[in-house]
Design a protein around this motif. Structure first.
Motif, PDB file in Angstrom:
ATOM      1  N   GLU A 276       0.834  -1.196   0.000  1.00 63.75           N
ATOM      2  CA  GLU A 276       0.000   0.000   0.000  1.00 63.75           C
ATOM      3  C   GLU A 276       0.873   1.252   0.000  1.00 63.75           C
ATOM      4  OE1 GLU A 276      -2.596  -0.215   3.332  1.00 63.75           O
ATOM      5  OE2 GLU A 276      -3.629  -2.017   2.617  1.00 63.75           O
ATOM      6  N   PRO A 277       0.540   2.217  -0.852  1.00 66.25           N
ATOM      7  CA  PRO A 277       1.340   3.452  -0.888  1.00 66.25           C
ATOM      8  C   PRO A 277       1.254   4.211   0.429  1.00 66.25           C
ATOM      9  CG  PRO A 277      -0.078   3.265  -2.827  1.00 66.25           C
ATOM     10  CD  PRO A 277      -0.532   2.216  -1.849  1.00 66.25           C
ATOM     11  N   LEU A 278       2.376   4.767   0.835  1.00 64.66           N
ATOM     12  CA  LEU A 278       2.458   5.655   1.989  1.00 64.66           C
ATOM     13  C   LEU A 278       2.564   7.092   1.468  1.00 64.66           C
ATOM     14  CD1 LEU A 278       5.028   3.606   4.114  1.00 64.66           C
ATOM     15  CD2 LEU A 278       2.532   3.603   4.299  1.00 64.66           C
ATOM     16  N   PRO A 279       2.497   8.083   2.334  1.00 65.07           N
ATOM     17  CA  PRO A 279       2.605   9.473   1.861  1.00 65.07           C
ATOM     18  C   PRO A 279       3.859   9.699   1.028  1.00 65.07           C
ATOM     19  CG  PRO A 279       1.841   9.445   4.127  1.00 65.07           C
ATOM     20  CD  PRO A 279       2.182   8.025   3.782  1.00 65.07           C
ATOM     21  N   GLU A 280       3.670  10.391  -0.075  1.00 63.45           N
ATOM     22  CA  GLU A 280       4.774  10.663  -0.994  1.00 63.45           C
ATOM     23  C   GLU A 280       5.870  11.463  -0.286  1.00 63.45           C
ATOM     24  OE1 GLU A 280       4.272  11.482  -5.585  1.00 63.45           O
ATOM     25  OE2 GLU A 280       4.161  13.368  -4.470  1.00 63.45           O
ATOM     26  N   ARG A 281       7.095  11.246  -0.689  1.00 56.83           N
ATOM     27  CA  ARG A 281       8.223  11.974  -0.122  1.00 56.83           C
ATOM     28  C   ARG A 281       9.021  12.604  -1.249  1.00 56.83           C
ATOM     29  NH1 ARG A 281      12.172   7.708   2.631  1.00 56.83           N
ATOM     30  NH2 ARG A 281      13.522   9.522   2.687  1.00 56.83           N
ATOM     31  N   ARG A 282       9.775  13.634  -0.920  1.00 59.48           N
ATOM     32  CA  ARG A 282      10.606  14.312  -1.909  1.00 59.48           C
ATOM     33  C   ARG A 282      12.008  14.523  -1.373  1.00 59.48           C
ATOM     34  NH1 ARG A 282       8.173  16.801  -6.360  1.00 59.48           N
ATOM     35  NH2 ARG A 282       5.906  16.616  -6.397  1.00 59.48           N
ATOM     36  N   ASP A 283      12.975  14.348  -2.267  1.00 62.86           N
ATOM     37  CA  ASP A 283      14.337  14.740  -1.925  1.00 62.86           C
ATOM     38  C   ASP A 283      14.408  16.261  -1.808  1.00 62.86           C
ATOM     39  OD1 ASP A 283      15.088  12.099  -2.137  1.00 62.86           O
ATOM     40  OD2 ASP A 283      15.945  12.293  -4.144  1.00 62.86           O
ATOM     41  N   LEU A 284      15.467  16.735  -1.181  1.00 60.54           N
ATOM     42  CA  LEU A 284      15.780  18.158  -1.170  1.00 60.54           C
ATOM     43  C   LEU A 284      17.027  18.376  -2.021  1.00 60.54           C
ATOM     44  CD1 LEU A 284      15.279  18.818   2.640  1.00 60.54           C
ATOM     45  CD2 LEU A 284      13.742  19.526   0.804  1.00 60.54           C
ATOM     46  N   TYR A 285      17.092  19.499  -2.709  1.00 59.43           N
ATOM     47  CA  TYR A 285      18.285  19.764  -3.482  1.00 59.43           C
ATOM     48  C   TYR A 285      18.692  21.231  -3.362  1.00 59.43           C
ATOM     49  CZ  TYR A 285      15.652  22.117  -7.238  1.00 59.43           C
ATOM     50  OH  TYR A 285      14.880  22.994  -7.959  1.00 59.43           O
ATOM     51  N   ARG A 286      19.989  21.460  -3.573  1.00 55.59           N
ATOM     52  CA  ARG A 286      20.551  22.794  -3.584  1.00 55.59           C
ATOM     53  C   ARG A 286      21.318  22.949  -4.889  1.00 55.59           C
ATOM     54  NH1 ARG A 286      25.547  22.964  -0.307  1.00 55.59           N
ATOM     55  NH2 ARG A 286      26.317  22.137  -2.285  1.00 55.59           N
ATOM     56  N   ASP A 287      20.917  23.932  -5.670  1.00 52.89           N
ATOM     57  CA  ASP A 287      21.587  24.179  -6.949  1.00 52.89           C
ATOM     58  C   ASP A 287      22.502  25.384  -6.771  1.00 52.89           C
ATOM     59  OD1 ASP A 287      22.425  24.370  -9.502  1.00 52.89           O
ATOM     60  OD2 ASP A 287      20.443  24.370 -10.423  1.00 52.89           O
ATOM     61  N   ALA A 288      23.766  25.104  -6.527  1.00 54.38           N
ATOM     62  CA  ALA A 288      24.725  26.181  -6.252  1.00 54.38           C
ATOM     63  C   ALA A 288      25.579  26.495  -7.459  1.00 54.38           C
ATOM     64  CB  ALA A 288      25.628  25.782  -5.079  1.00 54.38           C
ATOM     65  N   SER A 289      25.125  26.091  -8.636  1.00 52.63           N
ATOM     66  CA  SER A 289      25.910  26.328  -9.849  1.00 52.63           C
ATOM     67  C   SER A 289      25.873  27.803 -10.237  1.00 52.63           C
ATOM     68  CB  SER A 289      25.381  25.453 -10.982  1.00 52.63           C
ATOM     69  OG  SER A 289      24.020  25.726 -11.224  1.00 52.63           O
TER      70      SER A 289
END
Length: 289
Positions: A276-289
Motif C-alpha cells: 500500500e502506498p504511503l505518503p509521498e516523499r521528496r528529496d531536497l536539493y541545492r543548486d549552487a551552480s
C-alpha cells in the motif's frame, strides 16, 4: 555534549548496520535501512566505509549518512533524535558545506525522512523540493499467498544468472557476478536473501534481494527487476510476493520498498502484490551552480 561527524571505517560498519536495524519501526516514515547499506556493499567494504558518515554524541550514533552517488546523501536518525535541534543543525551544516567532506559543490541532493527537523532547517536555508518518491509497505501479520511461479533461493552457483537478469532489468546496469559476491560477503547479508522467479522453461526472468532488520522490524526490497524480454506476464507481481513471503519467514513485521512516483508501472506492480502506498516523499536539493 558536542556532535561529532566521522566515518566508521571498515571495522565500524558492523555497528552502523546494527543501529540502522534498531531504528526501523512500523508506523514511521521510511529512512535508510540496513539493506541500503547492504546493497551498496556490492562495491566492497572499503568503498562502503568511505561512503558512510556518522554523527555521534558521547559515542552514541544518532544519525547515519550514506553517500549513494557523488551528489546524494541519504540520512537516517535514531528515533529519539528526529527533532534533536543540536543534531539537526550539525547535520544540516555538514551537508551544506563542501569543505566538510559530505557533499561536493554544485547541485546536490539530500534524502531525509519526512518529519525530521533537518528537513525544515535545510528548506529554511534555501534547499528546494526535488523528485517525488512513493514508499509502499505491506503488513506481514497475515498469510502471504503463493507467488504462482517457481521461486528459487539464489546462492553462489546461481550468481552469474541472477546478475544477468538484473542487468537486463535496468538500463545502464553494470551489475556483475563479482559484485554479487561482494554484496553477499557484507555484514547486512546475514539477514538477506536473493530470489529468482523462473518461467515454465526454467529460465530466470525476475530477481530480487530482500533485507531483514531483525525479527519484528520492517524488511526491505532492494533491488527488484524483471528481465525486459519477459515483462507483461505477471513476473513482477510474483517476485514481489515471493519477497514478502521470504521476509515473513525471516520474522519481518512488514515489507518496504520505495520507487520514483514517475515510475507508475512499478507502483502498480507493487500494489498488485498487496503493498500500500504511503505518503509521498521528496528529496531536497541545492543548486549552487
Amino acid at each position: 555534549m558536542t556532535i561529532e561527524m566521522g566515518g566508521p571505517g571498515v571495522d565500524g560498519l558492523g555497528d552502523v548496520v546494527r543501529v540502522l536495524g534498531e531504528w526501523q519501526h512500523d508506523g514511521q516514515p521510511l529512512q535508510v535501512h540496513p539493506g541500503d547499506l547492504g546493497w551498496f556493499w556490492r562495491f566492497g567494504a572499503e568503498r562502503t566505509a568511505q561512503a558512510t558518515r556518522t554523527w555521534s554524541r558521547a559515542g552514541d550514533i544518532l544519525a547515519v549518512g550514506l553517500l549513494d552517488g557523488a551528489d546524494l546523501v541519504r540520512l537516517a536518525f535514531a528515533p529519539q533524535a528526529w527533532q534533536d535541534e543540536e543534531l539537526a543543525r550539525q547535520v544540516a551544516g555538514d551537508v551544506s558545506a563542501p569543505e566538510r567532506g559530505v557533499l561536493p559543490e554544485g547541485k546536490v541532493y539530500v534524502e531525509a525522512p519526512m518529519g525530521a527537523l533537518v528537513r525544515d532547517l535545510l528548506s529554511g536555508d534555501g534547499w528546494e523540493s526535488g523528485e517525488a518518491w512513493t514508499p509502499l509497505r505491506r503488513d506481514l501479520g497475515a498469510p502471504v499467498p503463493d507467488p504462482g511461479f517457481r521461486v528459487e533461493v539464489v546462492g553462489p552457483e546461481q550468481a552469474p544468472e541472477w546478475a544477468a537478469v538484473l542487468r537486463a532489468s535496468f538500463d545502464g546496469s553494470t551489475f556483475t557476478e563479482e559484485r554479487w559476491h561482494a554484496m553477499a560477503a557484507g555484514a547486512p547479508y546475514a539477514g538477506a536473501r536473493c530470489l529468482a522467479v523462473r518461467d515454465e522453461r526454467g529460465e530466470a526472468v525476475a530477481a530480487v534481494t530482500v533485507w531483514s532488520a531483525g525479527a519484528g522490524r520492517p524488511g526491505l526490497i532492494e533491488p527488484l527487476g524483471v528481465h525486459r524480454a519477459h515483462r507483461g506476464h505477471g513476473y513482477g507481481r510474483a517476485i514481489t510476493v515471493a519477497a514478502a513471503r521470504a521476509l515473513q519467514e525471516a520474522g519481518a513485521s512488514s515489507v518496504d520498498v520505495c520507487t520514483p512516483s514517475s515510475n507508475v508501472g512499478a507502483v502498480a506492480t507493487y500494489q498488485s502484490a498487496g503493498l500500500e502506498p504511503l505518503p509521498e516523499r521528496r528529496d531536497l536539493y541545492r543548486d549552487a551552480s
